[in-house]
Design an enzyme around this catalytic site. Structure first.
Site, PDB file in Angstrom:
ATOM      1  N   CYS A  47       4.021 -11.166 -10.532  1.00 53.07           N
ATOM      2  CA  CYS A  47       4.701 -11.190  -9.436  1.00 53.07           C
ATOM      3  C   CYS A  47       4.305 -12.451  -8.755  1.00 53.07           C
ATOM      4  CB  CYS A  47       3.901 -10.123  -8.545  1.00 53.07           C
ATOM      5  SG  CYS A  47       4.138 -10.102  -6.559  1.00 53.07           S
ATOM      6  N   TRP A  48       5.065 -13.292  -7.985  1.00 55.29           N
ATOM      7  CA  TRP A  48       4.708 -14.548  -7.519  1.00 55.29           C
ATOM      8  C   TRP A  48       4.208 -14.551  -5.957  1.00 55.29           C
ATOM      9  CZ3 TRP A  48       8.197 -18.902  -5.488  1.00 55.29           C
ATOM     10  CH2 TRP A  48       7.867 -20.056  -5.839  1.00 55.29           C
TER      11      TRP A  48
END
Lengths: 146, 630
Positions: A47-48
């Site tokens: 996840c960014w």
């Protein structure tokens, strides 16, 4: 965790034609568990923290907890995205609260006209001048060595 | 065998990718296609509103030349880019993008992107080329124009493109699969516009737990563009010119506003400013060591020298910058309060618009920037030809920006077309044209689209697609699913099996090789011929084992192919660092066996993979400047 889904708030977007977070996640992480009708982040370590799922969730069921391998616990950053602005609430570990509001667009949603209202300056496919130019450049002509 | 329906789509121009470059391409292509009775189709692996590197938003537009008001000239921009890249750049491409980029920015504003204005109505600059924006919805707005231009009927979201379809040496389409349903896609096209971004996670990131995903560039950029063009037999350029950004440590929040807008300094653990104490080092890198601003890689290098000597941590002196600003208001308490409020909002918006993680990290660490300095660090290497790296395909320049000397080398018929006929490249997909960023990538997409339509009008023949070959491609793409299904159950844990490797461990193996042998974070960005050769040996075994990748579902199938793409990007990178026997960008990588710049390497190091013989060719190409004519 990065983005996580609060069980009591998520309804799986049952009233919509698609699950919003699953639709929007750029990394294909959010997925609906159809048995439970709850969404979840299937690969939190990919996840960014782009918050696309948080911003789009119609029930505010998605939040972000900072990466556990370097972020101390206790803070939160929460957006409320409207049609023309976004409100942010930043809660510090020590309880400090900060609120910010920023504009996000100056036109009505959905109404972006491809040529931006600029006149077409050339019909010549061979010319380096693009279709909204030179008007969109603000110059009388596009520079060239010719 | 996994049961997948095959869906065929015939089109004229296929745009692969959905980020800034692809959105620019969509807008321009739609106009010329309509005029010439042609069809344009766009394929995105995500949803266009939030796909690509600008998905989260941006707090600045980094390329605006200001040609209309005479703020700068084309030559100014070209000089800046050439110097930043230590002389290795395609000035024809840089100039081409620079003459169209302001148009893209003006279009963004019309579409609804809020750009900061001063009291006279002029754009507020962060730096010479940078504009401040309220950019939370930058991508949403730009995608909207693209979608309105093409129509959703011509857009395929959640379809992951893997291979090109070739007819001899010509590209006639692409294949891929849906990540939502068991459908294999065959797109037949007369030209393909490649805009699938750069590559992240080729090197081991600093964070390898949950923070693995917090790369500076987004983790979904997996080298799809480089893989596609390499597999099509296209010549590639600047594959050694990776980018290492220096950002706030760990969350990788932007430093531009602090350095440029708030005039902050960075100092080491001994309160020394490496830009001053290491000034003498710049002499070794002349003429580029002497230019202003100091090239990004040399600024990195001076900082890295401090870090290598154990003089860290390196701090952004936020408290000092704010104190300096405050000093100007010492007799004006009311003005001071207003200014501080404004500054606080600007500083936080910088993070909230584009790196929300940094806001979380500051809040979680109780950071008050006016009181405490914040640590900055060099991130892991990325492949991002649109920013301060330069990797991408070797493409033709525009006809009208060539000199007599450059034309025979840099021009082959259609601007921004690869050496493979029918493939056009924009954004991170095209190389040697750095510093285009979000706006320039959009402009390059527009340029490419018009040239691609011109190519299609000149080459109207229907794409010839060999059905047998497509079946082979389909079987190959789906292989990881079948391999998993055929083997699972033998062990009590599906993750551990002697006959297959799952994509996450495969990625870790790649990252470890690159980190240790090709100059990653652990190796302090240093490498050598011996290290690279050892790395290549390990990569060759990884490549063999890629045949044994296993996928449980569509999501994991996408991960398998993303990591194959990364592996190809890695191989091109290692081979090119080996080929260039010098060190030219010391702050990006340092070859300890060839530690300085050499005159005979004032040239491009290109490479090409031959699909027929499965061999790599390394090619040296001349650097030819056009700046004197601009």
């Amino acid at each position: 965790m990065p983005s996580f889904v609060i069980t009591t708030k998520c309804d799986g977007c049952k009233a919509l034609d698609k699950t919003a977070c699953q639709h929007i996640c750029p990394n294909d992480l959010m997925v609906l568990n159809k048995d439970l009708m709850k969404a979840y982040n299937r690969e939190p370590e990919m996840c960014w923290e782009c918050y696309s799922c948080v911003k789009i969730c119609p029930t505010q069921a998605v939040e972000v907890r900072g990466y556990a391998d370097f972020v101390p616990l206790g803070a939160s950053v929460t957006p409320m995205r409207g049609t023309d602005s976004i409100m942010w609430t930043v809660k510090f570990r020590n309880g400090t609260l900060k609120r910010f509001k920023f504009p996000i667009r100056s036109t009505e949603e959905g109404k972006a006209v491809p040529d931006g209202g600029f006149a077409t300056g050339t019909e010549d496919l061979k010319s380096p001048v693009l279709y909204t130019e030179p008007a969109s450049s603000g110059m009388a002509k596009i520079p060239s060595l010719k | 065998m996994a049961n997948f329906e095959t869906r065929e789509v015939s089109t004229d121009l296929l745009i692969v990718g959905g980020g800034m470059a692809a959105c620019g391409a969509a807008v321009e292509a739609a106009y010329w296609a309509k005029k010439h009775g042609l069809k344009v189709t766009l394929v995105d692996k995500a949803a266009m509103d939030r796909s690509g590197a600008v998905a989260m938003g941006l707090s600045a537009i980094n390329q605006y030349v200001g040609l209309k008001d005479g703020q700068n000239t084309l030559k100014d921009y070209v000089d800046y880019v050439r110097n930043d890249l230590m002389g290795i750049t395609r000035e024809d491409l840089v100039a081409n993008i620079a003459r169209h980029v302001d148009s893209s920015v003006h279009l963004f504003e019309k579409w609804g992107l809020p750009i900061w204005k001063d009291e006279k109505g002029a754009y507020v600059h962060e730096g010479r080329w940078q504009l401040m924006i309220n950019g939370e919805s930058y991508k949403v707005v730009v995608a909207e124009a693209a979608k309105n231009a093409l129509g959703m009927d011509n857009i395929y979201e959640r379809v992951f493109i893997t291979e090109p379809i070739m007819d001899g040496n010509k590209c006639v389409g692409a294949i891929g699969f849906s990540v939502r349903e068991n459908v294999f896609y065959v797109f037949k096209a007369k030209a393909v516009l490649v805009a699938m971004g750069g590559a992240v996670h080729v090197f081991k990131p600093r964070s390898s737990g949950e923070g693995l995903g917090r790369a500076w560039y987004p983790p979904w950029n997996s080298g799809s563009s480089a893989y596609f063009t390499l597999k099509a037999g296209a010549e590639m350029t600047c594959q050694e010119v990776r980018f290492i950004p220096v950002r706030f440590k760990d969350a990788y929040g932007p430093v531009g506003a602090w350095f440029l807008l708030f005039k902050s300094r960075a100092t080491n653990g001994l309160d020394e400013n490496y830009m001053e104490t290491r000034k003498g080092e710049l002499e070794k890198w002349v003429p580029y060591g002497k230019v202003k601003p100091v090239p990004a890689n040399l600024r990195n290098w001076l900082m890295l020298l401090d870090v290598q000597e154990g003089k860290g941590p390196i701090f952004m002196r936020t408290e000092e910058a704010i104190a300096n600003i405050a000093a100007a208001y010492k007799d004006d308490p009311k003005g001071y309060k207003t200014k501080m409020k404004e500054l606080e909002s600007e500083a936080w918006e910088d993070f909230l618009d584009m790196t929300i993680s940094q806001a979380i990290l500051w809040a979680a660490s109780n950071v008050a920037p006016e009181e405490v300095k914040s640590e900055i660090a060099a991130a892991e290497p990325y492949f991002i030809g649109s920013h301060s790296g330069a990797s991408g395909a070797w493409v033709s320049g525009p006809e009208d920006l060539q000199t007599d000397k450059s034309r025979p080398v840099y021009f082959w018929g259609y601007g921004h077309m690869a050496t493979t006929p029918g493939i056009f490249c924009a954004g991170d997909a095209s190389g040697a044209s750095s510093h285009k960023f979000s706006s320039g990538s959009h402009a390059e997409g527009r340029i490419c689209a018009k040239e691609a339509i011109r190519y299609i009008v000149d080459h109207p023949e229907a794409p010839k697609v060999d059905a047998k070959k497509v079946e082979e491609l389909k079987a190959n793409v789906l292989k990881p699913l079948n391999h998993f299904a055929a083997n699972k159950g033998y062990t009590s844990d599906d993750n551990i099996h002697p006959e297959y490797i799952r994509p996450k461990m495969f990625m870790f193996r790649l990252q470890k090789i690159m980190d240790e042998y090709a100059g990653g974070v652990t190796a302090q960005f240093k490498t050598s011929k011996s290290l690279l050769e050892k790395g290549l040996t390990l990569l060759s075994m990884l490549k063999e084992d890629s045949e044994k990748l296993a996928a449980e579902d569509l999501h994991e199938l996408m991960r398998c192919w993303e990591n194959i793409q990364r592996m190809w990007q890695a191989e091109a990178h290692v081979r090119t660092i080996l080929f260039r026997e010098e060190t030219r960008w010391p702050g990006y990588y340092f070859r300890s066996d060839t530690p300085g710049m050499k005159d005979d390497w004032q040239a491009f190091a290109n490479c090409k993979w031959d699909p027929k013989s499965n061999t790599w060719e390394m090619i040296k190409r001349p650097v030819i400047y056009i700046n004197e004519k601009l």
